[in-house]
Design a protein around this motif. Structure first.
Motif, short mmCIF file in Angstrom:
data_model
loop_
_atom_site.label_atom_id
_atom_site.label_comp_id
_atom_site.label_asym_id
_atom_site.label_seq_id
_atom_site.Cartn_x
_atom_site.Cartn_y
_atom_site.Cartn_z
N LEU A 80 -21.86 -4.00 54.89
CA LEU A 80 -22.31 -5.09 54.01
C LEU A 80 -21.44 -5.22 52.78
N GLU A 81 -20.43 -4.36 52.66
CA GLU A 81 -19.54 -4.45 51.50
C GLU A 81 -18.71 -5.73 51.54
N SER A 82 -18.52 -6.31 52.72
CA SER A 82 -17.73 -7.54 52.83
C SER A 82 -18.55 -8.79 52.53
N LEU A 83 -19.85 -8.62 52.29
CA LEU A 83 -20.73 -9.75 51.97
C LEU A 83 -20.76 -9.94 50.46
N LEU A 84 -20.25 -11.07 49.99
CA LEU A 84 -20.11 -11.31 48.55
C LEU A 84 -20.88 -12.56 48.12
N PRO A 85 -21.31 -12.61 46.85
CA PRO A 85 -22.01 -13.80 46.36
C PRO A 85 -21.04 -14.96 46.16
N HIS A 86 -21.42 -16.12 46.61
CA HIS A 86 -20.58 -17.30 46.43
C HIS A 86 -21.49 -18.53 46.49
N ALA A 87 -22.04 -18.90 45.32
CA ALA A 87 -22.99 -20.01 45.24
C ALA A 87 -22.36 -21.28 44.68
N ASN A 88 -21.05 -21.31 44.53
CA ASN A 88 -20.40 -22.52 44.04
C ASN A 88 -20.46 -23.63 45.09
N PRO A 89 -20.41 -24.88 44.66
CA PRO A 89 -20.41 -26.00 45.63
C PRO A 89 -19.20 -25.91 46.56
N ARG A 90 -19.40 -26.30 47.82
CA ARG A 90 -18.33 -26.21 48.83
C ARG A 90 -17.94 -27.58 49.37
N ARG A 91 -18.72 -28.57 49.05
CA ARG A 91 -18.42 -29.92 49.53
C ARG A 91 -18.29 -30.85 48.33
N ASN A 92 -18.28 -32.12 48.59
CA ASN A 92 -18.22 -33.11 47.51
C ASN A 92 -19.51 -33.04 46.71
N TYR A 93 -19.39 -32.64 45.45
CA TYR A 93 -20.56 -32.41 44.61
C TYR A 93 -20.27 -32.97 43.22
N GLU A 94 -20.91 -34.08 42.89
CA GLU A 94 -20.64 -34.77 41.64
C GLU A 94 -21.57 -34.26 40.54
N ALA A 95 -21.04 -34.24 39.32
CA ALA A 95 -21.85 -33.86 38.16
C ALA A 95 -22.82 -34.99 37.83
N PRO A 96 -23.95 -34.69 37.19
CA PRO A 96 -24.92 -35.75 36.87
C PRO A 96 -24.33 -36.77 35.89
N GLY A 97 -24.64 -38.03 36.14
CA GLY A 97 -24.15 -39.09 35.26
C GLY A 97 -24.96 -39.22 33.99
N LEU A 98 -24.51 -40.12 33.12
CA LEU A 98 -25.21 -40.34 31.87
C LEU A 98 -26.54 -41.05 32.09
N GLN A 99 -26.60 -41.93 33.07
CA GLN A 99 -27.81 -42.68 33.35
C GLN A 99 -28.61 -41.97 34.46
N THR A 100 -29.87 -41.71 34.19
CA THR A 100 -30.75 -41.10 35.18
C THR A 100 -31.96 -42.01 35.41
N ASN A 101 -32.76 -41.66 36.38
CA ASN A 101 -33.93 -42.48 36.72
C ASN A 101 -35.12 -42.26 35.79
N GLY A 102 -35.01 -41.27 34.90
CA GLY A 102 -36.11 -41.01 33.97
C GLY A 102 -36.25 -39.53 33.69
N PHE A 103 -37.37 -39.16 33.04
CA PHE A 103 -37.61 -37.78 32.63
C PHE A 103 -38.70 -37.15 33.51
N ILE A 104 -38.49 -35.88 33.80
CA ILE A 104 -39.51 -35.10 34.51
C ILE A 104 -39.98 -33.98 33.59
N PHE A 105 -41.26 -34.03 33.25
CA PHE A 105 -41.87 -32.96 32.46
C PHE A 105 -42.71 -32.10 33.41
N VAL A 106 -42.56 -30.78 33.33
CA VAL A 106 -43.18 -29.88 34.30
C VAL A 106 -44.03 -28.83 33.59
N ARG A 107 -45.23 -28.64 34.09
CA ARG A 107 -46.09 -27.52 33.68
C ARG A 107 -46.24 -26.58 34.87
N ILE A 108 -45.95 -25.29 34.65
CA ILE A 108 -45.95 -24.30 35.72
C ILE A 108 -47.08 -23.30 35.48
N LEU A 109 -47.85 -23.06 36.53
CA LEU A 109 -48.95 -22.09 36.47
C LEU A 109 -48.62 -20.92 37.38
#
Length: 678
Positions: A80-109
């Motif tokens: 398992l020594e050859s198994l390494l973490p690699h969570a970076n994007p691997r395909r076409n992955y765009e950063a979020p734009g300035l305009q979004t669809n709105g705000f999400i407010f979350v309450r977690i229990l």
């Protein structure tokens, strides 16, 4: 003459007393100088003598780190020594734009593991809906009384700035709603969704997104430890990797928590010894859900049954109130008791002076459940034995005193009425009211009258609410120490609803961060069978039984991964973030033509890993020389049995049963060398 003799005697006594005082003063002065100028030489022992409860006891002063026994007990899982973490994007992955669809407010229990799972889910939901995420509110802290005003909601547990900065290329995150939307939320004028557990992406795209676009803000109430299904469709694989970036990079605990965890870790490492982190998983809700009440006695069993009755009435549990706990245990549905885990570790070869860190908050039943583990291992510790009260209080912050000692002076009118009442003459006086029934928390020894009187438990006091909030911090400290442990072993991996718990998060994080580190995942059904086979001689086990335990634990280093993939991952992605968040490094083992290399490809196929690590991660693995391999293959089985209980004797003691042939022993040792291959 007699008078003169008396005077001389008194004079001599005064001189003797004076000399005694001078000698006493000189002695005190000498002790002061010794303490003053020799303090540096004993300062290294202060953590174990004057500050903490733990005083380490080691049978062997020096631990040979180059020997085959050390590598077998503490060394990495080689394949398992050859198994390494690699969570970076691997395909076409765009950063979020300035305009979004709105705000999400979350309450977690929920508790620690439910909060962590839910935060990862809501970030993915915000990315899915192209929404701006307001930093989630952790309801269990904001609703508690007396919590320090410096740490509210998310910032009570996690670092807000780190969370925002780490996700800048994934999701747009803000700390609060705009002023107008905050006012609308206060007036309850924004849509609220109490989202179901493990909802599908289509639920959010078809039901939530239209409302978000129409109102520009929505509120999500998340409970039960997650709001998005664990396994997403293949076209959303990048969203799975986003979960890894949130859990393992963006969610950092606040500075005070990390500082305390580092101090505790340094105190464990101070002795230069490796350590095992053990999570018991013995909680009241888990025992009640799975029907394991008969593992305990007296009032503890009654409390578990009372909780199970409550779960049945609310539809959490489907089944009868009375259930055969022995049958549940044999089916692997009950936690392993600390005594059973101690027997497994001793049978595998860990000596009695091994450091074991008990993690995961409180254990149902109190310290008496851990007594057998303390009897088998001399260095069993937890956060309370490795930190001071002031250090623990520091992570809580300044809190409001729950009991006010100063009483305001009564008004003048009250004083006049009181004086008139005292001088009004004789009159009939009513009997005082009966004293209130004392309330005992379930983790304190005593009798619980309310169990027989009411279906509902008493309301939590303000202090209990505060302690419940502090449990988040306790588990955060334990979480960090478990991640860094040389060996981790869970007693149970399910919570009070049959879903992954604290141990599952730890095993998943260790699999992502350092897959080769030893993480045992014992099969509780198999362990119960092995223990029952040798129930009468557990502490004087024969060679054959010790070998069976050794094979089982060694096997779980790999088989536990496949079981987690099939059973735990569909419930919580963070418990098994492979293969989406890992890559396979090309090394010397794949280039050789040795027959055992087939197991490497079997391992890749079983874990589903196809992605090869980038070239900058392709470092050669340091493999053992043929001489070292031969040394480990010749490791005698008697060494393992000799490290079992030191006071064992009789026919079932060391070497008292069947012995394996040298060929079989070499095969078993080679399996351990290869990291638990099948």
């Amino acid at each position: 003459m007699k008078g003169e003799k008396k005077m001389v005697l008194k004079s001599r006594m005064k001189w003797v007393g004076l000399v005694g005082l001078v000698l006493s003063a000189f002695s005190l002065f000498t002790h002061f100088l010794l303490a003053r100028y020799t303090g540096r030489s004993i300062s290294v022992y202060e953590p174990s003598i004057t500050i903490f409860q733990w005083r380490p006891i080691f049978d062997n002063a020096d631990l040979a780190r180059s020997g085959p026994m050390y590598r077998r007990l503490w060394g990495p899982v080689r394949h398992l020594e050859s198994l390494l973490p690699h969570a970076n994007p691997r395909r076409n992955y765009e950063a979020p734009g300035l305009q979004t669809n709105g705000f999400i407010f979350v309450r977690i229990l929920g508790g620690f593991h439910e909060i962590r799972n839910s935060i990862c889910d809501v970030v993915v939901v915000a990315r899915l809906l192209n929404a701006t995420l307001v930093i989630p509110e952790i309801q269990s802290t904001t609703s508690s009384k007396g919590i320090s005003s410096n740490f509210k909601s998310f910032a009570y547990l996690y670092n807000e700035d780190q969370f925002t900065a780490a996700l800048v290329k994934d999701v747009k995150v803000v700390k609060t709603l705009p002023k107008n939307l905050k006012t609308a939320r206060r007036k309850k004028e924004i849509p609220v969704f109490r989202v179901p557990h493990s909802a599908s992406p289509d639920f959010y795209l078809h039901n939530v997104l239209p409302v978000l676009k129409r109102h520009l803000v929505i509120e999500l109430v998340v409970s039960d430890g997650g709001c998005l299904q664990a396994i997403l469709p293949p076209h959303l694989e990048e969203h799975q990797r986003l979960r890894c970036r949130v859990a393992f990079h963006a969610l950092r605990f606040r500075h005070e928590v990390q500082e305390l965890a580092t101090k505790i870790l340094n105190r464990i490492r101070f002795s230069g010894r490796p350590y095992i982190a053990f999570y018991p998983g013995i909680t009241r809700d888990a025992l009640a859900y799975h029907g394991c009440s008969e593992l305990f006695q007296d009032v503890l069993t009654e409390l578990i049954q009372h909780r199970r009755s409550w779960m049945i009435k609310r539809g959490i549990v489907k089944g009868n109130l009375s259930i055969d706990s022995a049958k549940q245990r044999l089916n692997g549905l009950c936690p392993l008791m600390p005594e059973e885990v101690g027997i497994l570790l001793r049978a595998y070869g860990y000596s009695s002076d091994t450091i074991i860190y008990v993690s995961g908050g409180e254990v149902f039943g109190g310290q008496r459940v851990l007594i057998p583990l303390h009897a088998m291992f001399e260095n069993v510790v937890d956060r309370t034995s490795l930190s001071t009260i002031s250090e623990l209080n520091r992570i809580y912050g300044h809190e409001v005193s729950l009991v006010s000692t100063s009483q305001p002076a009564p008004p003048i009118e009250e004083e006049a009425k009181l004086e008139a009442w005292k001088t009004s003459g004789p009159r009939p006086r009513p009997l005082p009211p009966p004293p209130a029934r004392p309330k005992y928390p379930y983790n304190i020894e005593g009798w619980w009258g309310w169990v027989a009187e009411s279906d509902n438990e008493p309301e939590s006091t303000i202090m209990e609410l505060r302690i419940n909030a502090h449990k988040l911090l306790w588990e955060a400290v334990d979480y960090l120490i478990c991640i860094e442990a040389d060996v981790f072993i869970p007693g149970f991996d399910r919570d009070g609803r049959g879903r992954p718990n604290f141990a599952s998060l730890v095993t998943g994080h260790r699999l992502y961060q350092s897959a080769a580190s030893k993480t045992y995942r014992p099969d509780r059904k198999e362990v119960a069978k092995l223990l029952d086979e040798n129930r009468d001689h557990l502490y004087q086990a024969n060679q054959t039984w010790l070998t069976s335990i050794r094979k089982h634990l060694n096997k779980t280093l790999f088989d536990g991964l496949t079981e987690a993939s099939t059973k735990l991952k569909p419930l919580s992605f963070l418990s098994h973030p492979v293969p989406e968040c890992s890559c396979w490094r090309h090394d010397n083992l794949e280039e050789s033509t040795h027959g055992r290399d087939l197991s490497i490809h079997e391992l890749q196929a079983a874990l589903g890993i196809e992605y090869r690590c980038p070239s900058w991660m392709d470092n050669k693995v340091v493999s053992l020389s043929p001489k070292d391999k031969a040394t480990e293959e010749d490791l005698d089985e008697d060494i393992v049995s000799g490290m079992f209980f030191r006071h064992g004797n009789g026919d079932h003691g060391i070497g008292g049963g069947e012995t394996n042939t040298k060929e079989e022993t070499q095969m078993e040792d080679q399996e351990e060398l290869d990291g638990g291959e099948r």
